[in-house]
Write a protein that holds these residues in place. Structure first.
Motif, PDB file in Angstrom:
ATOM      1  N   LEU A   1       3.882   7.524 -19.270  1.00 20.97           N
ATOM      2  CA  LEU A   1       4.573   7.536 -18.262  1.00 20.97           C
ATOM      3  C   LEU A   1       5.449   6.195 -17.888  1.00 20.97           C
ATOM      4  O   LEU A   1       4.762   5.277 -18.044  1.00 20.97           O
ATOM      5  CB  LEU A   1       3.724   7.544 -17.193  1.00 20.97           C
ATOM      6  N   ARG A   2       6.558   6.312 -17.339  1.00 16.96           N
ATOM      7  CA  ARG A   2       7.474   5.285 -16.794  1.00 16.96           C
ATOM      8  C   ARG A   2       7.990   5.291 -15.380  1.00 16.96           C
ATOM      9  O   ARG A   2       8.147   6.250 -14.861  1.00 16.96           O
ATOM     10  CB  ARG A   2       8.637   5.091 -18.001  1.00 16.96           C
ATOM     11  N   VAL A   3       7.809   4.029 -14.750  1.00 16.49           N
ATOM     12  CA  VAL A   3       8.682   3.740 -13.743  1.00 16.49           C
ATOM     13  C   VAL A   3       9.867   2.984 -13.776  1.00 16.49           C
ATOM     14  O   VAL A   3       9.672   1.963 -14.311  1.00 16.49           O
ATOM     15  CB  VAL A   3       7.601   3.141 -12.561  1.00 16.49           C
ATOM     16  N   LEU A   4      10.891   3.387 -13.034  1.00 14.76           N
ATOM     17  CA  LEU A   4      12.308   2.594 -13.060  1.00 14.76           C
ATOM     18  C   LEU A   4      12.456   1.997 -11.949  1.00 14.76           C
ATOM     19  O   LEU A   4      12.518   2.791 -10.872  1.00 14.76           O
ATOM     20  CB  LEU A   4      13.306   3.615 -13.638  1.00 14.76           C
ATOM     21  N   ALA A   5      12.730   0.688 -11.985  1.00 18.05           N
ATOM     22  CA  ALA A   5      13.053   0.055 -10.612  1.00 18.05           C
ATOM     23  C   ALA A   5      14.073  -0.853 -11.162  1.00 18.05           C
ATOM     24  O   ALA A   5      14.106  -1.410 -12.255  1.00 18.05           O
ATOM     25  CB  ALA A   5      11.796  -0.514 -10.204  1.00 18.05           C
ATOM     26  N   SER A   6      14.694  -1.470 -10.028  1.00 21.29           N
ATOM     27  CA  SER A   6      15.878  -2.461 -10.225  1.00 21.29           C
ATOM     28  C   SER A   6      15.184  -3.807 -10.654  1.00 21.29           C
ATOM     29  O   SER A   6      13.828  -3.922 -10.307  1.00 21.29           O
ATOM     30  CB  SER A   6      16.830  -2.556  -9.210  1.00 21.29           C
ATOM     31  N   SER A   7      15.883  -4.642 -11.196  1.00 24.75           N
ATOM     32  CA  SER A   7      15.317  -6.078 -11.451  1.00 24.75           C
ATOM     33  C   SER A   7      15.031  -6.872 -10.250  1.00 24.75           C
ATOM     34  O   SER A   7      14.496  -7.881 -10.434  1.00 24.75           O
ATOM     35  CB  SER A   7      16.341  -6.842 -12.508  1.00 24.75           C
ATOM     36  N   CYS A   8      15.480  -6.513  -9.251  1.00 18.34           N
ATOM     37  CA  CYS A   8      15.392  -6.989  -8.033  1.00 18.34           C
ATOM     38  C   CYS A   8      14.357  -6.534  -7.090  1.00 18.34           C
ATOM     39  O   CYS A   8      14.051  -6.893  -5.870  1.00 18.34           O
ATOM     40  CB  CYS A   8      16.695  -7.152  -7.051  1.00 18.34           C
ATOM     41  N   ALA A   9      13.751  -5.240  -7.375  1.00 16.57           N
ATOM     42  CA  ALA A   9      12.446  -4.527  -6.816  1.00 16.57           C
ATOM     43  C   ALA A   9      11.625  -5.458  -6.533  1.00 16.57           C
ATOM     44  O   ALA A   9      11.070  -6.614  -6.914  1.00 16.57           O
ATOM     45  CB  ALA A   9      12.250  -3.398  -7.715  1.00 16.57           C
TER      46      ALA A   9
ATOM     47  N   GLY B   1      -0.070   0.157 -16.528  1.00 17.84           N
ATOM     48  CA  GLY B   1       0.066  -0.939 -16.997  1.00 17.84           C
ATOM     49  C   GLY B   1       1.443  -1.400 -16.740  1.00 17.84           C
ATOM     50  O   GLY B   1       2.591  -0.897 -16.320  1.00 17.84           O
ATOM     51  N   PRO B   2       1.608  -2.999 -16.701  1.00 24.71           N
ATOM     52  CA  PRO B   2       2.748  -3.476 -16.239  1.00 24.71           C
ATOM     53  C   PRO B   2       4.197  -3.252 -17.088  1.00 24.71           C
ATOM     54  O   PRO B   2       5.309  -3.428 -16.638  1.00 24.71           O
ATOM     55  CB  PRO B   2       2.777  -4.979 -16.328  1.00 24.71           C
ATOM     56  N   ASP B   3       3.803  -2.869 -18.305  1.00 22.40           N
ATOM     57  CA  ASP B   3       4.879  -2.487 -19.286  1.00 22.40           C
ATOM     58  C   ASP B   3       5.709  -1.248 -19.012  1.00 22.40           C
ATOM     59  O   ASP B   3       6.518  -0.962 -19.362  1.00 22.40           O
ATOM     60  CB  ASP B   3       4.643  -2.564 -20.817  1.00 22.40           C
ATOM     61  N   ALA B   4       4.698  -0.449 -18.129  1.00 28.49           N
ATOM     62  CA  ALA B   4       5.287   0.852 -17.752  1.00 28.49           C
ATOM     63  C   ALA B   4       6.562   0.865 -16.746  1.00 28.49           C
ATOM     64  O   ALA B   4       7.163   1.923 -16.603  1.00 28.49           O
ATOM     65  CB  ALA B   4       4.216   1.743 -17.301  1.00 28.49           C
ATOM     66  N   VAL B   5       6.700  -0.334 -16.323  1.00 29.25           N
ATOM     67  CA  VAL B   5       7.940  -0.562 -15.225  1.00 29.25           C
ATOM     68  C   VAL B   5       9.062  -0.690 -16.105  1.00 29.25           C
ATOM     69  O   VAL B   5       9.093  -2.010 -16.687  1.00 29.25           O
ATOM     70  CB  VAL B   5       7.359  -1.463 -14.135  1.00 29.25           C
ATOM     71  N   VAL B   6      10.383  -0.068 -16.008  1.00 34.71           N
ATOM     72  CA  VAL B   6      11.457  -0.416 -16.856  1.00 34.71           C
ATOM     73  C   VAL B   6      12.365  -0.741 -15.749  1.00 34.71           C
ATOM     74  O   VAL B   6      12.667  -0.379 -14.529  1.00 34.71           O
ATOM     75  CB  VAL B   6      12.143   0.974 -17.375  1.00 34.71           C
TER      76      VAL B   6
ATOM     77  N   THR C   1       5.284  -3.198  -9.627  1.00 35.87           N
ATOM     78  CA  THR C   1       4.327  -3.486 -11.025  1.00 35.87           C
ATOM     79  C   THR C   1       2.942  -3.562 -10.745  1.00 35.87           C
ATOM     80  O   THR C   1       2.316  -2.919 -11.682  1.00 35.87           O
ATOM     81  CB  THR C   1       4.988  -4.801 -11.521  1.00 35.87           C
ATOM     82  N   LYS C   2       2.706  -3.953  -9.496  1.00 41.20           N
ATOM     83  CA  LYS C   2       1.126  -4.151  -9.289  1.00 41.20           C
ATOM     84  C   LYS C   2       0.464  -2.638  -9.119  1.00 41.20           C
ATOM     85  O   LYS C   2      -0.506  -2.491  -9.650  1.00 41.20           O
ATOM     86  CB  LYS C   2       1.073  -4.911  -7.763  1.00 41.20           C
TER      87      LYS C   2
ATOM     88  N   GLN D   1       0.962  -1.393  -0.144  1.00 41.28           N
ATOM     89  CA  GLN D   1      -0.166  -0.010  -0.078  1.00 41.28           C
ATOM     90  C   GLN D   1       0.985   1.248   0.073  1.00 41.28           C
ATOM     91  O   GLN D   1       0.616   2.225  -0.626  1.00 41.28           O
ATOM     92  CB  GLN D   1      -0.922   0.102   1.223  1.00 41.28           C
ATOM     93  N   SER D   2       1.821   1.276   0.652  1.00 44.77           N
ATOM     94  CA  SER D   2       2.821   2.370   0.619  1.00 44.77           C
ATOM     95  C   SER D   2       3.304   2.721  -0.614  1.00 44.77           C
ATOM     96  O   SER D   2       3.389   3.610  -1.143  1.00 44.77           O
ATOM     97  CB  SER D   2       3.791   2.221   1.853  1.00 44.77           C
ATOM     98  N   ASN D   3       3.856   1.520  -1.314  1.00 45.96           N
ATOM     99  CA  ASN D   3       4.507   1.982  -2.524  1.00 45.96           C
ATOM    100  C   ASN D   3       3.485   2.456  -3.520  1.00 45.96           C
ATOM    101  O   ASN D   3       3.667   3.112  -4.411  1.00 45.96           O
ATOM    102  CB  ASN D   3       5.080   0.614  -3.023  1.00 45.96           C
ATOM    103  N   LEU D   4       2.252   1.920  -3.408  1.00 51.43           N
ATOM    104  CA  LEU D   4       0.981   2.151  -4.438  1.00 51.43           C
ATOM    105  C   LEU D   4       0.841   3.815  -4.049  1.00 51.43           C
ATOM    106  O   LEU D   4       0.783   4.492  -5.120  1.00 51.43           O
ATOM    107  CB  LEU D   4      -0.352   1.595  -3.962  1.00 51.43           C
ATOM    108  N   GLN D   5       0.647   4.280  -2.838  1.00 52.16           N
ATOM    109  CA  GLN D   5       0.340   5.503  -2.681  1.00 52.16           C
ATOM    110  C   GLN D   5       1.642   6.492  -3.106  1.00 52.16           C
ATOM    111  O   GLN D   5       1.304   7.500  -3.671  1.00 52.16           O
ATOM    112  CB  GLN D   5       0.158   5.934  -1.215  1.00 52.16           C
ATOM    113  N   ALA D   6       2.850   6.111  -2.853  1.00 53.85           N
ATOM    114  CA  ALA D   6       3.887   6.786  -3.240  1.00 53.85           C
ATOM    115  C   ALA D   6       3.922   7.094  -4.776  1.00 53.85           C
ATOM    116  O   ALA D   6       4.170   8.211  -5.466  1.00 53.85           O
ATOM    117  CB  ALA D   6       5.188   6.231  -2.907  1.00 53.85           C
TER     118      ALA D   6
END
Length: 492
Positions: free
Chosen positions: A181-189, A203-208, A194-195, A157-162
């Motif tokens: 729009l794109r969100v960048l996170a490590s492959s270990c995030a 969309g899930p493809d927006a996460v780089v 993504t949720k 929930q915290s990540n969603l609100q952020a």
């Protein structure tokens, strides 16, 4: 329709207060007995889903039991007997911690009073306690005088609100920008990134996914390339999510370098410190979080690294004004005129409306033990992980992935004499060992996949766990894996 007299006696009020105290004490004694019993029996009974489901056959929820004692007897059979006990020193699976006694006292109090933390007129002192803890946490992080935050149900929930706030800041309400729009996170995030992107319409493809180094930490050079590629493609970076304590490896991304890049590219920096937040009170390792003070938002999970019962988490922000993106006014609850009167309604900054007073658990823990004592408990499990790494690297039966920064060890049963054999067989042996260990009830470990291969994982959050416990569990894992190979050889 008149309320049955029996039902009236089961409501908490002045006349039933003594009965309430007796009932809670009786239930607590039952749980305490189970805690003692589990210490010798193991963290889990190993019961299968089908076998446990069969215990519920014939239960008719429309027909009540005659008294609380009978209900507790049934609960022993349906729940307590086969519960997974996180306090056991050989529970080594997920990010579940044993809990502090003052926090359990807090659970008892908050459940009985049943405050809802959405508005002042439902919580009063609870509102002030929560705000005091938010301010304390923001100071520990170093977010500055304009910081604020709110307690949440957990890291997801915290990540969603952020990311909601980052999205709104990036697009200014122009939702036509969503596809860009794109969100960048490590492959270990954490998967919740993504949720969140999906729930926010990106969309899930927006996460780089940004590559990690050998220590499973985000590579700043790779992040810079990804940011520049987004710009060239006409995409809008909404946020960079840095992780301070990945779920699998406990790795901490290089926060200062990532903060530099976010400042240079004018991108929101969110730090997911759901796991690593225990470092905020560590007497020896606080420096591992250097750079977190430059974040725009930070996730902390007190129910991981502060030894609190679920749920007890929070989202902190550098600029309290961004919390307006979660603000909706209702005339019956939090009309705008209350804001003008400076009445602190926490619902104005929360995704939730009705919300438990989970802050009370942390409050009583800090007031009883103090921050340093909690930090020392967290240091103990980090020290244990370092000892476990030494144990694994010296054992020819196992391969260990990375030296831990926090309290997680990822490893694989792969004896030297078998490493030349088919890797698929070793995969199967590790999977079997984990399942067999859980079925035995002697210990519990987690599993994950690293570079396409099945691995095992110790998640160490119990200060009562010892190096001897780790060594004993490694021996059990090896025995189960070897037995699997013997059976496979006989079947071949």
């Amino acid at each position: 329709m008149a309320i049955p007299q029996h039902a009236r006696t089961q409501l908490l009020h002045a006349a039933s207060a003594d009965a309430y105290a007796d009932l809670v004490h009786h239930g607590a004694r039952r749980v305490a007995a189970r805690v003692v019993r589990a210490q010798s029996a193991g963290p889990f009974t190993g019961i299968s889903p089908d076998a446990l489901a069969a215990e519920f056959a014939g239960i008719d929820l429309d027909v009540p039991l005659p008294d609380p004692d009978t209900a507790l007897d049934e609960l022993e059979r349906l729940y307590l007997r086969d519960a997974v006990w996180f306090h056991h020193p050989r529970y080594l699976a997920h990010l579940n911690c044993p809990v502090l006694l003052p926090a359990l006292l807090g659970e008892t109090v908050l459940a009985a009073v049943n405050s809802s933390l959405d508005t002042w007129d439902q919580s009063a002192g609870g509102t002030v306690i929560e705000q005091h803890l938010i301010d304390w946490t923001a100071r520990r992080i170093g977010l500055g005088p304009d910081a604020d935050g709110v307690f949440t149900s957990g890291g997801t929930q915290s990540n969603l609100q952020a990311l909601l706030m980052a999205r709104q800041e990036a697009c200014g309400g122009d939702l036509s920008l969503l596809p860009r729009l794109r969100v960048l996170a490590s492959s270990c995030a954490h998967f919740s990134v993504t949720k969140a992107a999906t729930l926010l319409g990106l969309g899930p493809d927006a996460v780089v996914s940004v590559p990690c180094d050998a220590e499973r930490r985000m590579q700043p050079a790779a992040l810079e390339r990804a940011l520049e590629q987004c710009r060239r493609a006409g995409e809008v970076p909404v946020a960079v999510v840095a992780t301070a304590g990945t779920t699998d490896f406990g790795s901490i991304d290089p926060l200062p370098e990532i903060a530099d890049l976010c400042a240079r590219h004018d991108v929101w920096l969110h730090v997911d410190a759901a796991y690593g937040c225990g470092l905020l009170v560590s007497p020896t390792r606080r420096a591992l979080l250097d750079g977190v003070e430059r974040a725009d938002s930070v996730t902390v999970d007190f129910h991981k690294s502060f030894f609190q019962p679920v749920s007890c988490s929070a989202l902190l922000v550098r600029d309290r004004s961004v919390l307006r993106h979660a603000t909706y006014h209702a005339d019956y609850l939090n009309p705008k005129r209350m804001t003008e009167r400076r009445i602190p309604n926490q619902v104005d900054k929360s995704l939730q409306t009705t919300r438990r007073f989970d802050a009370l658990k942390l409050w009583l823990s800090l007031r009883t033990l103090g921050a340093d004592a909690i930090g020392e408990l967290f240091d103990t499990v980090v020290d244990l992980a370092a000892d476990g790494w030494e144990l694994l690297t010296a054992d020819d039966r196992f391969e260990v992935v990375v030296r831990p920064q926090l309290s997680t060890l990822v490893f694989r049963w792969a004896p030297r004499q078998h490493r030349a054999r088919q890797q698929d067989l070793l995969d199967a042996a590790n999977l079997h060992a984990r399942d067999a260990l859980a079925a035995s009830g002697a210990a519990m470990v987690a599993g994950t996949v690293v570079d396409g291969r099945h691995h095992l994982k110790f998640t160490l959050l119990n200060p009562e766990t010892t190096t001897a416990d780790l060594a004993a569990v490694l021996d059990l894992i090896a025995a189960h894996a070897e037995a699997y190979l013997d059976l496979a050889a006989q079947a071949a």
